[in-house]
Scaffold this active site. Structure first.
Site, PDB file in Angstrom:
ATOM      1  N   GLU A   9      -8.316 -13.070  -7.459  1.00 38.55           N
ATOM      2  CA  GLU A   9      -6.955 -12.496  -7.477  1.00 38.55           C
ATOM      3  C   GLU A   9      -5.928 -13.598  -7.240  1.00 38.55           C
ATOM      4  O   GLU A   9      -4.939 -13.726  -7.965  1.00 38.55           O
ATOM      5  CB  GLU A   9      -6.795 -11.445  -6.373  1.00 38.55           C
ATOM      6  CG  GLU A   9      -7.547 -10.161  -6.606  1.00 38.55           C
ATOM      7  CD  GLU A   9      -7.254  -9.153  -5.502  1.00 38.55           C
ATOM      8  OE1 GLU A   9      -6.104  -9.030  -5.057  1.00 38.55           O
ATOM      9  OE2 GLU A   9      -8.204  -8.471  -5.070  1.00 38.55           O
ATOM     10  N   ILE A  17       3.033   3.821  -2.757  1.00 37.33           N
ATOM     11  CA  ILE A  17       3.237   4.061  -4.186  1.00 37.33           C
ATOM     12  C   ILE A  17       4.735   4.187  -4.440  1.00 37.33           C
ATOM     13  O   ILE A  17       5.401   5.039  -3.828  1.00 37.33           O
ATOM     14  CB  ILE A  17       2.478   5.334  -4.629  1.00 37.33           C
ATOM     15  CG1 ILE A  17       0.972   5.100  -4.452  1.00 37.33           C
ATOM     16  CG2 ILE A  17       2.809   5.678  -6.083  1.00 37.33           C
ATOM     17  CD1 ILE A  17       0.117   6.324  -4.692  1.00 37.33           C
ATOM     18  N   LEU A  18       5.247   3.325  -5.297  1.00 35.29           N
ATOM     19  CA  LEU A  18       6.683   3.381  -5.586  1.00 35.29           C
ATOM     20  C   LEU A  18       6.978   4.629  -6.417  1.00 35.29           C
ATOM     21  O   LEU A  18       6.192   5.025  -7.267  1.00 35.29           O
ATOM     22  CB  LEU A  18       7.118   2.146  -6.370  1.00 35.29           C
ATOM     23  CG  LEU A  18       6.981   0.793  -5.671  1.00 35.29           C
ATOM     24  CD1 LEU A  18       7.396  -0.335  -6.605  1.00 35.29           C
ATOM     25  CD2 LEU A  18       7.810   0.746  -4.390  1.00 35.29           C
ATOM     26  N   ASN A  59       1.818  -5.615 -10.502  1.00 35.80           N
ATOM     27  CA  ASN A  59       0.917  -5.285  -9.394  1.00 35.80           C
ATOM     28  C   ASN A  59      -0.417  -5.956  -9.627  1.00 35.80           C
ATOM     29  O   ASN A  59      -0.831  -6.151 -10.767  1.00 35.80           O
ATOM     30  CB  ASN A  59       0.717  -3.761  -9.331  1.00 35.80           C
ATOM     31  CG  ASN A  59      -0.208  -3.358  -8.189  1.00 35.80           C
ATOM     32  OD1 ASN A  59      -0.121  -3.901  -7.079  1.00 35.80           O
ATOM     33  ND2 ASN A  59      -1.119  -2.425  -8.440  1.00 35.80           N
ATOM     34  N   MET A  80       0.795  -1.218   0.000  1.00 34.16           N
ATOM     35  CA  MET A  80       0.000   0.000   0.000  1.00 34.16           C
ATOM     36  C   MET A  80       0.837   1.284   0.000  1.00 34.16           C
ATOM     37  O   MET A  80       0.427   2.312   0.536  1.00 34.16           O
ATOM     38  CB  MET A  80      -0.990  -0.016   1.186  1.00 34.16           C
ATOM     39  CG  MET A  80      -1.903  -1.227   1.176  1.00 34.16           C
ATOM     40  SD  MET A  80      -2.610  -1.633  -0.446  1.00 34.16           S
ATOM     41  CE  MET A  80      -4.170  -0.800  -0.333  1.00 34.16           C
ATOM     42  N   HIS A 116      -4.456  -5.503  -8.784  1.00 32.75           N
ATOM     43  CA  HIS A 116      -5.384  -4.467  -8.353  1.00 32.75           C
ATOM     44  C   HIS A 116      -6.813  -5.026  -8.372  1.00 32.75           C
ATOM     45  O   HIS A 116      -7.199  -5.700  -9.331  1.00 32.75           O
ATOM     46  CB  HIS A 116      -5.270  -3.258  -9.297  1.00 32.75           C
ATOM     47  CG  HIS A 116      -6.116  -2.110  -8.855  1.00 32.75           C
ATOM     48  ND1 HIS A 116      -5.778  -1.282  -7.803  1.00 32.75           N
ATOM     49  CD2 HIS A 116      -7.324  -1.677  -9.292  1.00 32.75           C
ATOM     50  CE1 HIS A 116      -6.716  -0.386  -7.635  1.00 32.75           C
ATOM     51  NE2 HIS A 116      -7.675  -0.595  -8.515  1.00 32.75           N
TER      52      HIS A 116
HETATM   53  C1  GAR Z   1      -5.732  -7.271  -2.622  1.00 33.30           C
HETATM   54  O1  GAR Z   1      -7.112  -7.159  -2.791  1.00 33.30           O
HETATM   55  C2  GAR Z   1      -5.018  -6.395  -3.646  1.00 33.30           C
HETATM   56  O2  GAR Z   1      -5.636  -6.375  -4.891  1.00 33.30           O
HETATM   57  C3  GAR Z   1      -5.111  -5.059  -2.990  1.00 33.30           C
HETATM   58  O3  GAR Z   1      -4.844  -5.304  -1.621  1.00 33.30           O
HETATM   59  C4  GAR Z   1      -5.304  -6.619  -1.309  1.00 33.30           C
HETATM   60  C5  GAR Z   1      -4.189  -7.385  -0.658  1.00 33.30           C
HETATM   61  O4  GAR Z   1      -4.624  -8.629  -0.196  1.00 33.30           O
HETATM   62  N1  GAR Z   1      -4.173  -4.133  -3.550  1.00 33.30           N
HETATM   63  C6  GAR Z   1      -4.434  -2.867  -3.775  1.00 33.30           C
HETATM   64  O5  GAR Z   1      -5.509  -2.365  -3.507  1.00 33.30           O
HETATM   65  C7  GAR Z   1      -3.304  -2.085  -4.384  1.00 33.30           C
HETATM   66  N2  GAR Z   1      -3.770  -0.836  -4.855  1.00 33.30           N
HETATM   67  P1  GAR Z   1      -3.587  -9.712   0.299  1.00 33.30           P
HETATM   68  O6  GAR Z   1      -2.666  -9.025   1.312  1.00 33.30           O
HETATM   69  O7  GAR Z   1      -4.429 -10.782   0.954  1.00 33.30           O
HETATM   70  O8  GAR Z   1      -2.835 -10.221  -0.875  1.00 33.30           O
END
Ligand code: GAR
Length: 195
Positions: free
Chosen positions: A179, A97-98, A112, A95, A114
């Site tokens: 995901e 931003i690089l 990444n 979380m 998303h």
């Molecule tokens: C995931 O839903 C991913 O898509 C989101 O954070 C969650 C991490 O879940 N990423 C973002 O929103 C990036 N902008 P996890 O820690 O269980 O993999």
């Protein structure tokens, strides 16, 4: 160094900030016979990230990077990535931003995931906004990271139906399952055509 059909395995670092289900799914993928990747390093900006557990369980080195000073944090990350000879970075719920410093050094070498059908719903609170706009479909996307947020070339995307009874938590749960399914597939696809 381990080899895959005579080829070297791609050395991956996964960046996380929390729960780590996508990390877990990438680790499982890396353990498969003939997997093209070896996860050698997990980086987190959050000491309490639950996902660190999966790194520990699988004897993968994990490092906490203090992000109080972003510039210093990224300088340190770059040194570490070099030390561990990282070829590919996978952001998995990272979380932060690089900035250009890292993105240009690892141009087309950062992926990444998303939780939306990009280019729709870039940024945060995707599920909330999807529900508010009464979308019939949402989904998730794996893309290459470039200098614009959530805007790089799309590697893989999968649609998830929004149900009438969905709230933020049920929708995010269903999208997350997808995901976890597509991230390894996207990595495989990316590697076979780019690395
Ligand atoms: C995931 O839903 C991913 O898509 C989101 O954070 C969650 C991490 O879940 N990423 C973002 O929103 C990036 N902008 P996890 O820690 O269980 O993999």
């Amino acid at each position: 160094m381990e080899k895959l059909n005579g080829k070297k395995k791609i050395r991956v670092s996964v960046f996380i900030s929390g729960r780590g289900t996508n990390l877990k799914s990438l680790i499982n993928f890396s353990k498969k016979k003939n997997s093209p990747i070896k996860i050698v390093l997990v980086i987190t900006n959050n000491k309490k990230a639950k996902g660190i557990y999966y790194a520990k369980k699988n004897k993968i080195k994990s490092l906490f990077i203090n992000y109080k000073n972003k510039n210093k944090a990224e300088t340190k990350i770059l040194i570490i990535l070099k030390k561990y000879k990282i070829n590919l970075i996978c952001l998995a719920g990272f979380m932060k931003i690089l900035s250009k410093q890292i993105i240009s050094k690892y141009k087309c070498r950062i992926l990444n995931i998303h939780p939306s059908l990009l280019p729709k719903y870039k940024g945060l609170n995707t599920h909330k906004r999807v529900l508010k706009n009464k979308e019939k479909f949402t989904g998730c996307t794996v893309h290459i990271v470039n200098l614009r947020l959530d805007s790089g070339k799309i590697i893989l995307q999968k649609t998830v139906k929004v149900l009438r009874k969905d709230d933020e938590s049920s929708l995010s749960r269903r999208v997350l399952k997808v995901e976890n399914l597509i991230y390894p597939r996207a990595v495989k696809k990316f590697i076979s055509s780019n690395l």
